[in-house]
Scaffold this motif. Structure first.
Motif, PDB file in Angstrom:
ATOM      1  N   GLN A  17       0.827  -1.181   0.000  1.00 17.94           N
ATOM      2  CA  GLN A  17       0.000   0.000   0.000  1.00 17.94           C
ATOM      3  C   GLN A  17       0.871   1.244   0.000  1.00 17.94           C
ATOM      4  N   SER A  18       0.255   2.366  -0.377  1.00 13.11           N
ATOM      5  CA  SER A  18       0.935   3.651  -0.320  1.00 13.11           C
ATOM      6  C   SER A  18       0.048   4.599   0.463  1.00 13.11           C
ATOM      7  N   ALA A  19       0.463   5.855   0.539  1.00  7.31           N
ATOM      8  CA  ALA A  19      -0.310   6.822   1.287  1.00  7.31           C
ATOM      9  C   ALA A  19      -1.643   7.121   0.619  1.00  7.31           C
ATOM     10  N   ILE A  20      -1.776   6.830  -0.702  1.00  7.24           N
ATOM     11  CA  ILE A  20      -2.987   7.230  -1.402  1.00  7.24           C
ATOM     12  C   ILE A  20      -3.894   6.065  -1.753  1.00  7.24           C
ATOM     13  N   LEU A  21      -3.395   4.880  -1.834  1.00  8.36           N
ATOM     14  CA  LEU A  21      -4.243   3.743  -2.148  1.00  8.36           C
ATOM     15  C   LEU A  21      -3.515   2.450  -1.845  1.00  8.36           C
ATOM     16  N   GLU A  22      -4.302   1.394  -1.742  1.00  6.09           N
ATOM     17  CA  GLU A  22      -3.735   0.074  -1.514  1.00  6.09           C
ATOM     18  C   GLU A  22      -3.580  -0.635  -2.842  1.00  6.09           C
ATOM     19  N   ILE A  23      -2.415  -1.247  -3.075  1.00  8.66           N
ATOM     20  CA  ILE A  23      -2.173  -2.010  -4.294  1.00  8.66           C
ATOM     21  C   ILE A  23      -2.264  -3.489  -3.942  1.00  8.66           C
ATOM     22  N   HIS A  24      -3.255  -4.148  -4.461  1.00  7.25           N
ATOM     23  CA  HIS A  24      -3.450  -5.557  -4.131  1.00  7.25           C
ATOM     24  C   HIS A  24      -2.530  -6.451  -4.972  1.00  7.25           C
ATOM     25  N   ASP A  25      -2.290  -7.638  -4.488  1.00 11.54           N
ATOM     26  CA  ASP A  25      -1.635  -8.665  -5.280  1.00 11.54           C
ATOM     27  C   ASP A  25      -2.501  -8.920  -6.507  1.00 11.54           C
ATOM     28  N   ILE A  26      -1.868  -9.050  -7.677  1.00 12.22           N
ATOM     29  CA  ILE A  26      -2.637  -9.159  -8.923  1.00 12.22           C
ATOM     30  C   ILE A  26      -3.515 -10.403  -8.927  1.00 12.22           C
ATOM     31  N   LYS A  27      -2.993 -11.520  -8.452  1.00 16.20           N
ATOM     32  CA  LYS A  27      -3.818 -12.733  -8.390  1.00 16.20           C
ATOM     33  C   LYS A  27      -5.039 -12.509  -7.510  1.00 16.20           C
ATOM     34  N   ALA A  28      -4.846 -11.786  -6.375  1.00 16.92           N
ATOM     35  CA  ALA A  28      -5.973 -11.501  -5.483  1.00 16.92           C
ATOM     36  C   ALA A  28      -7.009 -10.623  -6.178  1.00 16.92           C
ATOM     37  N   GLU A  29      -6.544  -9.697  -7.021  1.00 18.46           N
ATOM     38  CA  GLU A  29      -7.479  -8.848  -7.768  1.00 18.46           C
ATOM     39  C   GLU A  29      -8.343  -9.693  -8.700  1.00 18.46           C
ATOM     40  N   VAL A  30      -7.695 -10.635  -9.406  1.00 21.36           N
ATOM     41  CA  VAL A  30      -8.436 -11.492 -10.346  1.00 21.36           C
ATOM     42  C   VAL A  30      -9.372 -12.425  -9.585  1.00 21.36           C
ATOM     43  N   ASP A  31      -8.888 -12.992  -8.480  1.00 25.52           N
ATOM     44  CA  ASP A  31      -9.734 -13.875  -7.670  1.00 25.52           C
ATOM     45  C   ASP A  31     -10.984 -13.144  -7.189  1.00 25.52           C
ATOM     46  N   ALA A  32     -10.828 -11.854  -6.846  1.00 23.20           N
ATOM     47  CA  ALA A  32     -11.962 -11.071  -6.354  1.00 23.20           C
ATOM     48  C   ALA A  32     -13.029 -10.877  -7.428  1.00 23.20           C
ATOM     49  N   LEU A  33     -12.627 -10.976  -8.694  1.00 23.11           N
ATOM     50  CA  LEU A  33     -13.577 -10.864  -9.800  1.00 23.11           C
ATOM     51  C   LEU A  33     -14.287 -12.189 -10.084  1.00 23.11           C
ATOM     52  N   GLY A  34     -13.833 -13.253  -9.420  1.00 21.82           N
ATOM     53  CA  GLY A  34     -14.418 -14.570  -9.637  1.00 21.82           C
ATOM     54  C   GLY A  34     -14.010 -15.200 -10.948  1.00 21.82           C
ATOM     55  N   LEU A  35     -12.834 -14.778 -11.464  1.00 17.56           N
ATOM     56  CA  LEU A  35     -12.354 -15.294 -12.740  1.00 17.56           C
ATOM     57  C   LEU A  35     -11.102 -16.147 -12.526  1.00 17.56           C
ATOM     58  N   PRO A  36     -10.858 -17.117 -13.396  1.00 20.71           N
ATOM     59  CA  PRO A  36      -9.640 -17.942 -13.261  1.00 20.71           C
ATOM     60  C   PRO A  36      -8.398 -17.118 -13.575  1.00 20.71           C
ATOM     61  N   TYR A  37      -7.394 -17.272 -12.734  1.00 17.83           N
ATOM     62  CA  TYR A  37      -6.147 -16.517 -12.888  1.00 17.83           C
ATOM     63  C   TYR A  37      -5.096 -17.376 -13.581  1.00 17.83           C
ATOM     64  N   ARG A  38      -4.319 -16.735 -14.458  1.00 18.49           N
ATOM     65  CA  ARG A  38      -3.193 -17.412 -15.100  1.00 18.49           C
ATOM     66  C   ARG A  38      -2.051 -16.424 -15.275  1.00 18.49           C
ATOM     67  N   TYR A  39      -0.836 -16.917 -15.111  1.00 20.73           N
ATOM     68  CA  TYR A  39       0.361 -16.072 -15.189  1.00 20.73           C
ATOM     69  C   TYR A  39       1.276 -16.601 -16.278  1.00 20.73           C
ATOM     70  N   GLU A  40       1.913 -15.679 -17.002  1.00 20.05           N
ATOM     71  CA  GLU A  40       2.797 -16.079 -18.101  1.00 20.05           C
ATOM     72  C   GLU A  40       4.035 -15.186 -18.116  1.00 20.05           C
ATOM     73  N   LEU A  41       5.208 -15.786 -18.113  1.00 25.60           N
ATOM     74  CA  LEU A  41       6.463 -15.043 -18.213  1.00 25.60           C
ATOM     75  C   LEU A  41       6.816 -14.876 -19.682  1.00 25.60           C
ATOM     76  N   ALA A  42       6.993 -13.630 -20.124  1.00 24.46           N
ATOM     77  CA  ALA A  42       7.307 -13.358 -21.523  1.00 24.46           C
ATOM     78  C   ALA A  42       8.788 -13.069 -21.738  1.00 24.46           C
ATOM     79  N   LEU A  43       9.462 -12.512 -20.744  1.00 19.78           N
ATOM     80  CA  LEU A  43      10.867 -12.140 -20.891  1.00 19.78           C
ATOM     81  C   LEU A  43      11.569 -12.235 -19.553  1.00 19.78           C
ATOM     82  N   ARG A  44      12.750 -12.831 -19.561  1.00 17.84           N
ATOM     83  CA  ARG A  44      13.631 -12.840 -18.391  1.00 17.84           C
ATOM     84  C   ARG A  44      15.041 -12.573 -18.894  1.00 17.84           C
ATOM     85  N   ASN A  45      15.616 -11.440 -18.499  1.00 14.11           N
ATOM     86  CA  ASN A  45      16.905 -11.030 -19.049  1.00 14.11           C
ATOM     87  C   ASN A  45      17.793 -10.481 -17.932  1.00 14.11           C
TER      88      ASN A  45
END
Length: 250
Positions: free
Chosen positions: A88-116
């Motif tokens: 969180q910051s002084a102006i808003l809370e930043i949720h974990d992205i998976k938690a954001e998707v879970d809150a929408l009731g949608l299946p979450y998936r993660y994909e790595l596109a680049l690692r350098n």
């Protein structure tokens, strides 16, 4: 002045370091170095009293200051524990992205596109406050909510601050969650802006070029050492930021 500012000033006096300051510094250093990770139980007051040869009042004072600085959590009858960092910051809370998707009731998936793994450039100095030539890890990821892309994550990690990140593939684990679990942070800075999707962003998100996007950029430090810079890009019509305020008292 913030609690963290107060915490940092405890050891700046010109007088010799007191036992109180020594206890404060020893515990702080173990937390910020990662030696004591989130959830770790700190020795009980009577154990610290014996270890440092001081009064229980001195130990209690140091632990209270650490709690005010947000580094530990004191639980009645259970002891004191290293606090899980709060996204969180002084102006808003930043949720974990998976938690954001879970809150929408949608299946979450993660994909790595680049690692350098590479050396920092002059441009990286603007993003992460690291010197050119310093070792960094550049990552680009996509987070899905069902079939659509929910968010694109572009991240830079300082390998001087988090050397173990060089050994992590991030093929299965999102870097944001991985960092929160392993690296206690002491400060964060958020920048929020609107932009139109360029060709690369549009292609990665499956949207039309020029589509309005919401971009959140966050820098994170552990003590005074820069840890990571992340840029999160959301399609503007599918994401909103909400902050609740109350009027000043007085």
């Amino acid at each position: 002045m913030s609690d963290m500012d107060t915490f940092r000033e405890e050891g700046t006096a010109s007088e010799p370091v007191s036992l109180y300051q020594r206890i404060l510094g020893d515990i702080r250093d173990r937390i910020l170095s990662g030696e004591w990770p989130p959830g770790y139980r700190i020795p009980f007051e009577h154990e610290l009293t014996t270890q440092y040869g001081c009064s229980r009042m001195t130990v209690n004072k140091a632990l209270s200051q650490l709690a005010r600085a947000g580094l530990i959590e004191r639980r009645r009858r259970s002891g004191s524990f290293v606090r899980q960092p709060q996204l969180q910051s002084a102006i808003l809370e930043i949720h974990d992205i998976k938690a954001e998707v879970d809150a929408l009731g949608l299946p979450y998936r993660y994909e790595l596109a680049l690692r350098n793994r590479r050396k920092a450039t002059k441009t990286d100095l603007i993003r992460l406050d690291v010197l050119p030539g310093s070792p960094v890890l550049e990552l680009s990821c996509r987070h899905f909510a069902g079939r659509p892309v929910f968010c694109i994550e572009d991240r830079l990690i300082s390998l001087e601050a988090v050397p173990e990140a060089a050994e992590e593939s991030f093929a299965e684990t999102a870097p944001g969650s991985w960092l929160v679990d392993r690296v206690p942070w002491s400060a964060a800075e958020n920048t929020i802006r609107a932009t139109g999707a360029d060709a690369a962003t549009a292609g990665a998100m499956g949207i039309a070029p020029g589509t309005a996007c919401l971009v959140i950029e966050r820098k994170t430090w552990s003590a005074d050492q820069p840890v990571t810079h992340v840029r999160l890009t959301y399609a503007g019509d599918s994401h909103a930021l909400v902050a609740r305020f109350t009027p000043p008292q007085g």
